[in-house]
Enzyme design. Structure first.
Site, PDB file in Angstrom:
ATOM      1  N   GLY A   1     -52.865 -35.624   0.782  1.00  0.00           N
ATOM      2  CA  GLY A   1     -51.623 -35.280   1.468  1.00  0.00           C
ATOM      3  C   GLY A   1     -50.826 -34.177   0.809  1.00  0.00           C
ATOM      4  N   SER A   2     -51.040 -33.949  -0.492  1.00  0.00           N
ATOM      5  CA  SER A   2     -50.182 -32.977  -1.178  1.00  0.00           C
ATOM      6  C   SER A   2     -50.461 -31.544  -0.732  1.00  0.00           C
TER       7      SER A   2
ATOM      8  N   LEU B   1     -39.927 -31.551   6.811  1.00  0.00           N
ATOM      9  CA  LEU B   1     -39.857 -32.294   5.541  1.00  0.00           C
ATOM     10  C   LEU B   1     -38.560 -31.981   4.803  1.00  0.00           C
TER      11      LEU B   1
ATOM     12  N   GLY C   1     -34.995 -61.217 -15.895  1.00  0.00           N
ATOM     13  CA  GLY C   1     -36.036 -62.035 -16.505  1.00  0.00           C
ATOM     14  C   GLY C   1     -37.046 -62.507 -15.466  1.00  0.00           C
ATOM     15  N   GLY C   2     -37.479 -63.761 -15.604  1.00  0.00           N
ATOM     16  CA  GLY C   2     -38.480 -64.316 -14.685  1.00  0.00           C
ATOM     17  C   GLY C   2     -37.987 -64.316 -13.255  1.00  0.00           C
TER      18      GLY C   2
ATOM     19  N   GLU D   1     -43.265 -37.822   1.188  1.00  0.00           N
ATOM     20  CA  GLU D   1     -42.380 -36.640   1.327  1.00  0.00           C
ATOM     21  C   GLU D   1     -42.499 -35.725   0.115  1.00  0.00           C
TER      22      GLU D   1
ATOM     23  N   PHE E   1     -49.679 -24.851  -8.347  1.00  0.00           N
ATOM     24  CA  PHE E   1     -50.332 -25.946  -7.609  1.00  0.00           C
ATOM     25  C   PHE E   1     -51.844 -25.855  -7.748  1.00  0.00           C
TER      26      PHE E   1
HETATM   27  P1  TGC Z   1     -46.157 -22.334   0.828  1.00  0.00           P
HETATM   28  O1  TGC Z   1     -46.949 -21.077   0.714  1.00  0.00           O
HETATM   29  O2  TGC Z   1     -45.197 -22.700  -0.257  1.00  0.00           O
HETATM   30  O3  TGC Z   1     -45.344 -22.337   2.203  1.00  0.00           O
HETATM   31  C1  TGC Z   1     -45.946 -22.084   3.453  1.00  0.00           C
HETATM   32  C2  TGC Z   1     -44.845 -21.668   4.419  1.00  0.00           C
HETATM   33  O4  TGC Z   1     -43.873 -22.721   4.551  1.00  0.00           O
HETATM   34  C3  TGC Z   1     -42.583 -22.291   4.073  1.00  0.00           C
HETATM   35  N1  TGC Z   1     -42.022 -23.405   3.299  1.00  0.00           N
HETATM   36  C4  TGC Z   1     -41.031 -24.179   3.718  1.00  0.00           C
HETATM   37  N2  TGC Z   1     -40.296 -24.151   4.817  1.00  0.00           N
HETATM   38  C5  TGC Z   1     -39.360 -25.105   4.963  1.00  0.00           C
HETATM   39  N3  TGC Z   1     -39.148 -26.086   4.063  1.00  0.00           N
HETATM   40  C6  TGC Z   1     -39.890 -26.148   2.938  1.00  0.00           C
HETATM   41  N4  TGC Z   1     -39.693 -27.137   2.069  1.00  0.00           N
HETATM   42  C7  TGC Z   1     -40.874 -25.170   2.719  1.00  0.00           C
HETATM   43  N5  TGC Z   1     -41.780 -24.946   1.737  1.00  0.00           N
HETATM   44  C8  TGC Z   1     -42.472 -23.857   2.099  1.00  0.00           C
HETATM   45  C9  TGC Z   1     -42.863 -21.070   3.229  1.00  0.00           C
HETATM   46  O5  TGC Z   1     -41.763 -20.203   3.192  1.00  0.00           O
HETATM   47  C10 TGC Z   1     -44.051 -20.468   3.939  1.00  0.00           C
HETATM   48  O6  TGC Z   1     -43.556 -19.823   5.103  1.00  0.00           O
HETATM   49  P2  TGC Z   1     -44.253 -18.463   5.642  1.00  0.00           P
HETATM   50  O7  TGC Z   1     -43.358 -17.989   6.735  1.00  0.00           O
HETATM   51  O8  TGC Z   1     -44.316 -17.534   4.458  1.00  0.00           O
HETATM   52  O9  TGC Z   1     -45.617 -18.869   6.113  1.00  0.00           O
HETATM   53  O10 TGC Z   1     -47.192 -23.512   1.020  1.00  0.00           O
HETATM   54  P3  TGC Z   1     -48.190 -24.157   0.003  1.00  0.00           P
HETATM   55  O11 TGC Z   1     -49.482 -24.370   0.718  1.00  0.00           O
HETATM   56  O12 TGC Z   1     -48.172 -23.396  -1.307  1.00  0.00           O
HETATM   57  O13 TGC Z   1     -47.572 -25.618  -0.214  1.00  0.00           O
HETATM   58  C11 TGC Z   1     -46.603 -25.859  -1.048  1.00  0.00           C
HETATM   59  C12 TGC Z   1     -46.357 -27.407  -1.213  1.00  0.00           C
HETATM   60  C13 TGC Z   1     -47.380 -28.042  -2.146  1.00  0.00           C
HETATM   61  C14 TGC Z   1     -44.988 -27.490  -1.823  1.00  0.00           C
HETATM   62  C15 TGC Z   1     -46.418 -28.120   0.163  1.00  0.00           C
HETATM   63  O14 TGC Z   1     -47.698 -28.126   0.674  1.00  0.00           O
HETATM   64  C16 TGC Z   1     -45.894 -29.538   0.070  1.00  0.00           C
HETATM   65  O15 TGC Z   1     -44.698 -29.755   0.149  1.00  0.00           O
HETATM   66  N6  TGC Z   1     -46.795 -30.564  -0.079  1.00  0.00           N
HETATM   67  C17 TGC Z   1     -46.399 -31.957   0.000  1.00  0.00           C
HETATM   68  C18 TGC Z   1     -46.697 -32.479   1.378  1.00  0.00           C
HETATM   69  C19 TGC Z   1     -45.730 -33.547   1.813  1.00  0.00           C
HETATM   70  O16 TGC Z   1     -44.616 -33.660   1.333  1.00  0.00           O
HETATM   71  N7  TGC Z   1     -46.127 -34.332   2.789  1.00  0.00           N
HETATM   72  C20 TGC Z   1     -45.256 -35.305   3.360  1.00  0.00           C
HETATM   73  C21 TGC Z   1     -45.822 -35.870   4.612  1.00  0.00           C
HETATM   74  S1  TGC Z   1     -44.631 -36.656   5.671  1.00  0.00           S
HETATM   75  C22 TGC Z   1     -44.173 -38.035   4.845  1.00  0.00           C
HETATM   76  O17 TGC Z   1     -44.507 -38.293   3.746  1.00  0.00           O
HETATM   77  C23 TGC Z   1     -43.278 -38.929   5.592  1.00  0.00           C
HETATM   78  S2  TGC Z   1     -42.772 -40.368   4.766  1.00  0.00           S
HETATM   79  C24 TGC Z   1     -41.464 -40.696   5.762  1.00  0.00           C
HETATM   80  C25 TGC Z   1     -40.789 -41.959   5.584  1.00  0.00           C
HETATM   81  O18 TGC Z   1     -41.380 -43.038   5.834  1.00  0.00           O
HETATM   82  O19 TGC Z   1     -39.581 -41.891   5.271  1.00  0.00           O
HETATM   83  P1  FAD Z   2     -52.676 -36.887  -3.167  1.00  0.00           P
HETATM   84  O1  FAD Z   2     -52.173 -35.654  -2.534  1.00  0.00           O
HETATM   85  O2  FAD Z   2     -54.149 -37.133  -3.166  1.00  0.00           O
HETATM   86  O3  FAD Z   2     -52.161 -36.899  -4.689  1.00  0.00           O
HETATM   87  C1  FAD Z   2     -52.751 -37.734  -5.695  1.00  0.00           C
HETATM   88  C2  FAD Z   2     -52.089 -37.407  -7.047  1.00  0.00           C
HETATM   89  O4  FAD Z   2     -52.384 -36.047  -7.395  1.00  0.00           O
HETATM   90  C3  FAD Z   2     -50.565 -37.529  -7.036  1.00  0.00           C
HETATM   91  O5  FAD Z   2     -50.120 -38.096  -8.231  1.00  0.00           O
HETATM   92  C4  FAD Z   2     -50.104 -36.083  -6.961  1.00  0.00           C
HETATM   93  O6  FAD Z   2     -48.813 -35.880  -7.518  1.00  0.00           O
HETATM   94  C5  FAD Z   2     -51.176 -35.406  -7.796  1.00  0.00           C
HETATM   95  N1  FAD Z   2     -51.291 -33.972  -7.555  1.00  0.00           N
HETATM   96  C6  FAD Z   2     -51.455 -33.359  -6.365  1.00  0.00           C
HETATM   97  N2  FAD Z   2     -51.512 -32.018  -6.525  1.00  0.00           N
HETATM   98  C7  FAD Z   2     -51.368 -31.782  -7.861  1.00  0.00           C
HETATM   99  C8  FAD Z   2     -51.337 -30.621  -8.659  1.00  0.00           C
HETATM  100  N3  FAD Z   2     -51.472 -29.384  -8.138  1.00  0.00           N
HETATM  101  N4  FAD Z   2     -51.166 -30.754  -9.996  1.00  0.00           N
HETATM  102  C9  FAD Z   2     -51.059 -31.983 -10.546  1.00  0.00           C
HETATM  103  N5  FAD Z   2     -51.074 -33.136  -9.834  1.00  0.00           N
HETATM  104  C10 FAD Z   2     -51.239 -33.017  -8.512  1.00  0.00           C
HETATM  105  N6  FAD Z   2     -47.384 -38.860   5.727  1.00  0.00           N
HETATM  106  C11 FAD Z   2     -47.115 -38.387   6.975  1.00  0.00           C
HETATM  107  O7  FAD Z   2     -47.602 -37.325   7.368  1.00  0.00           O
HETATM  108  N7  FAD Z   2     -46.307 -39.090   7.818  1.00  0.00           N
HETATM  109  C12 FAD Z   2     -45.730 -40.265   7.462  1.00  0.00           C
HETATM  110  O8  FAD Z   2     -44.989 -40.872   8.257  1.00  0.00           O
HETATM  111  C13 FAD Z   2     -46.003 -40.800   6.160  1.00  0.00           C
HETATM  112  N8  FAD Z   2     -45.502 -42.002   5.788  1.00  0.00           N
HETATM  113  C14 FAD Z   2     -45.891 -42.561   4.597  1.00  0.00           C
HETATM  114  C15 FAD Z   2     -45.531 -43.869   4.284  1.00  0.00           C
HETATM  115  C16 FAD Z   2     -45.972 -44.461   3.101  1.00  0.00           C
HETATM  116  C17 FAD Z   2     -45.613 -45.885   2.794  1.00  0.00           C
HETATM  117  C18 FAD Z   2     -46.761 -43.715   2.186  1.00  0.00           C
HETATM  118  C19 FAD Z   2     -47.222 -44.320   0.887  1.00  0.00           C
HETATM  119  C20 FAD Z   2     -47.119 -42.416   2.488  1.00  0.00           C
HETATM  120  C21 FAD Z   2     -46.705 -41.826   3.697  1.00  0.00           C
HETATM  121  N9  FAD Z   2     -47.136 -40.538   4.064  1.00  0.00           N
HETATM  122  C22 FAD Z   2     -46.858 -40.042   5.304  1.00  0.00           C
HETATM  123  C23 FAD Z   2     -48.069 -39.830   3.220  1.00  0.00           C
HETATM  124  C24 FAD Z   2     -47.446 -39.162   1.996  1.00  0.00           C
HETATM  125  O9  FAD Z   2     -46.741 -38.020   2.346  1.00  0.00           O
HETATM  126  C25 FAD Z   2     -48.596 -38.855   1.017  1.00  0.00           C
HETATM  127  O10 FAD Z   2     -49.009 -40.099   0.470  1.00  0.00           O
HETATM  128  C26 FAD Z   2     -48.169 -37.898  -0.069  1.00  0.00           C
HETATM  129  O11 FAD Z   2     -47.886 -36.620   0.453  1.00  0.00           O
HETATM  130  C27 FAD Z   2     -49.257 -37.766  -1.149  1.00  0.00           C
HETATM  131  O12 FAD Z   2     -50.519 -37.559  -0.577  1.00  0.00           O
HETATM  132  P2  FAD Z   2     -51.765 -38.492  -1.022  1.00  0.00           P
HETATM  133  O13 FAD Z   2     -51.346 -39.892  -0.898  1.00  0.00           O
HETATM  134  O14 FAD Z   2     -52.940 -38.046  -0.265  1.00  0.00           O
HETATM  135  O15 FAD Z   2     -51.943 -38.164  -2.570  1.00  0.00           O
END
Ligand code: TGC
Ligand code: FAD
Length: 387
Positions: free
Chosen positions: A141-142, A243, A343-344, A367, A387
């Site tokens: 997911g990262s 996000l 504690g417990g 997130e 990254f």
């Molecule tokens: P990168 O080259 O940095 O960026 C690509 C394009 O995106 C723009 N951008 C952003 N725009 C808005 N907000 C941000 N935070 C942004 N970060 C980057 C950037 O300007 C660029 O735009 P353009 O026009 O130049 O194309 O992309 P990268 O591939 O290097 O990725 C960077 C990284 C690692 C930070 C990104 O991939 C990342 O944030 N990874 C984590 C993924 C993540 O957070 N997944 C979450 C899934 S959803 C979830 O978890 C829901 S849980 C919800 C709940 O239950 O509450």
């Molecule tokens: P991975 O990306 O495989 O990461 C594994 C480990 O590697 C982590 O410790 C990470 O920090 C580390 N790592 C990654 N890259 C690097 C690096 N470059 N250098 C060093 N360490 C690194 N996603 C959605 O799209 N929608 C949702 O609604 C949603 N809800 C969620 C609800 C729950 C309860 C959970 C647990 C997750 C949810 N997610 C959702 C997914 C969530 O966003 C991902 O779990 C998260 O982005 C991490 O991805 P992964 O679990 O595949 O871990």
């Protein structure tokens, strides 16, 4: 007058009258409706769907979107306070509202056509339609840029194949906002969950966010019309823009969880008598409680300033990353420490700290993991992508 232990710096006095009113009404909802049932919901692994009508009628779904779409039109600080008060109850309730508001309603509003806005937003504000957000995939997911799910154009339709993993609300949702690779880069689609070829499979055996539904989504030749594509964004900035909205709210939520843990640990320490005195009378425990209050205060100031920046239109994603990292880490450490003070007793869900600690293990991962946010800040400081 004594200071408020969960607001030592009277940060509430920095809120407008309207913001205070919103905080009070959500706090009342949490006290009266969430806290009496949430321990049992967590134990049973059940999302309390029965709370939805009141969550909707309080205006908590899509609260920052305009009133013309049936939403409350509140500012960013108010959305933050909503997240804080909901997560004082449980991260699962706040997750539900984050996903519906920031990850599903926001992209329809920000990237959708006027028809899409009018079709979906009013019904999502009332909770009639629940959404989920599919970005993460099973292989990691990262790094969402490495997405495998793809959508192929076929006449006036799109055909989607692939899988998403860890999707909040997956088995509750009537629509999924799905991000898929296309010939023209990543695009977003509104996929009704009754479309043939779509399946959602709930994740079981979770030890975290047990009062929230988490699912895998599977797409086997899912055919949807072009009218369901979000027309106004292309590329990774689409989902990352959502996000940023959700992560902003998540900086506030864990403050509520930490406040609940501090309150519980303080009460317990005052009444637990060991070696002829309450443990609250020992220096070791007082230092722990004082440190919790210190860290909560810093997080409160961070989120409030973030909210003011957002309301002024000056929010930067790096600032959100720093605050998500700091505030979730703060709350997780406090929940673990509070559990230890109990504690417990602290290992049972009779008390809130272990539930919050377990929930926060998800919050620190979803997130963007803690490491991802640290690397975003590192990249900002150095100009080097590590990254
Ligand atoms: P990168 O080259 O940095 O960026 C690509 C394009 O995106 C723009 N951008 C952003 N725009 C808005 N907000 C941000 N935070 C942004 N970060 C980057 C950037 O300007 C660029 O735009 P353009 O026009 O130049 O194309 O992309 P990268 O591939 O290097 O990725 C960077 C990284 C690692 C930070 C990104 O991939 C990342 O944030 N990874 C984590 C993924 C993540 O957070 N997944 C979450 C899934 S959803 C979830 O978890 C829901 S849980 C919800 C709940 O239950 O509450
Ligand atoms: P991975 O990306 O495989 O990461 C594994 C480990 O590697 C982590 O410790 C990470 O920090 C580390 N790592 C990654 N890259 C690097 C690096 N470059 N250098 C060093 N360490 C690194 N996603 C959605 O799209 N929608 C949702 O609604 C949603 N809800 C969620 C609800 C729950 C309860 C959970 C647990 C997750 C949810 N997610 C959702 C997914 C969530 O966003 C991902 O779990 C998260 O982005 C991490 O991805 P992964 O679990 O595949 O871990």
């Amino acid at each position: 007058m004594a200071l408020n232990p969960t607001d030592l710096f009277d940060i509430r006095s920095l809120l407008s009258e309207e913001e205070q009113m919103i905080q009070d009404s959500v706090a009342r909802f949490t006290d009266e409706k969430v806290l009496p049932i949430i321990g049992d919901c967590f134990d049973q692994g059940r999302f309390p769907k029965e709370l939805l009508p009141e969550i909707a009628s309080l205006g908590l779904l899509g609260s920052s979107l305009p009133e013309e779409y049936g939403c409350a039109g509140l500012n960013a600080v108010s959305y933050g306070l909503i997240c804080q008060e909901l997560e004082r109850g449980d991260s699962g309730i706040r997750s539900f509202v984050s996903v519906q508001s920031s990850l599903c309603m926001y992209p329809i509003y920000a990237y959708g056509s006027e028809e899409q806005r009018r079709e979906w937003l009013p019904r999502m504000a009332t909770g009639e339609v629940i959404g989920c957000f599919g970005l993460t995939e099973p292989h990691g997911g990262s790094d969402p840029a490495n997405m495998k799910t793809h959508a192929k154009r076929d006449g006036g339709d799109w055909v989607i194949n692939g899988a998403k993993m860890w999707i909040t609300n997956g088995n509750l949702a009537q629509i999924a906002i799905v991000w898929a690779q296309t010939e023209d880069g990543i695009q977003g689609f509104i996929v009704p969950t009754d479309t043939p070829g779509f399946t959602a499979q709930e994740v079981h055996r979770k030890m975290s966010l047990r009062a929230s539904v988490t699912s895998g989504l599977f797409f086997d030749n899912v055919r949807i019309p072009d009218a369901n594509r979000l027309p106004n964004v292309r590329g990774l900035k689409g989902p990352l823009g959502c996000l940023t909205q959700a992560r902003y709210g998540i900086t506030w939520g864990p403050i509520g969880a930490a406040q609940a843990c501090l309150t519980e640990a303080t009460e317990y320490a005052k009444t637990r008598v060991l070696f002829n005195r309450p443990i609250a009378a020992t220096q070791a425990v007082q230092i722990k409680l004082a440190d919790m209050a210190r860290r909560i205060t810093l997080a409160q100031l961070l989120s409030l300033q973030l909210g003011r920046l957002k309301d002024a239109g000056n929010l930067k994603p790096t600032q959100v990353s720093l605050a998500k990292w700091n505030n979730v880490r703060m709350a997780l450490d406090i929940a673990r420490e509070a559990r230890d003070i109990l504690g417990g007793s602290g290992i049972t869900t009779e008390y809130c700290p272990i539930r919050h600690a377990l929930n926060l293990e998800s919050v620190i991962t979803y997130e963007g993991t803690e490491t991802v946010h640290q690397l975003v800040v590192g990249r900002e400081l150095t100009g080097i992508n590590a990254f």
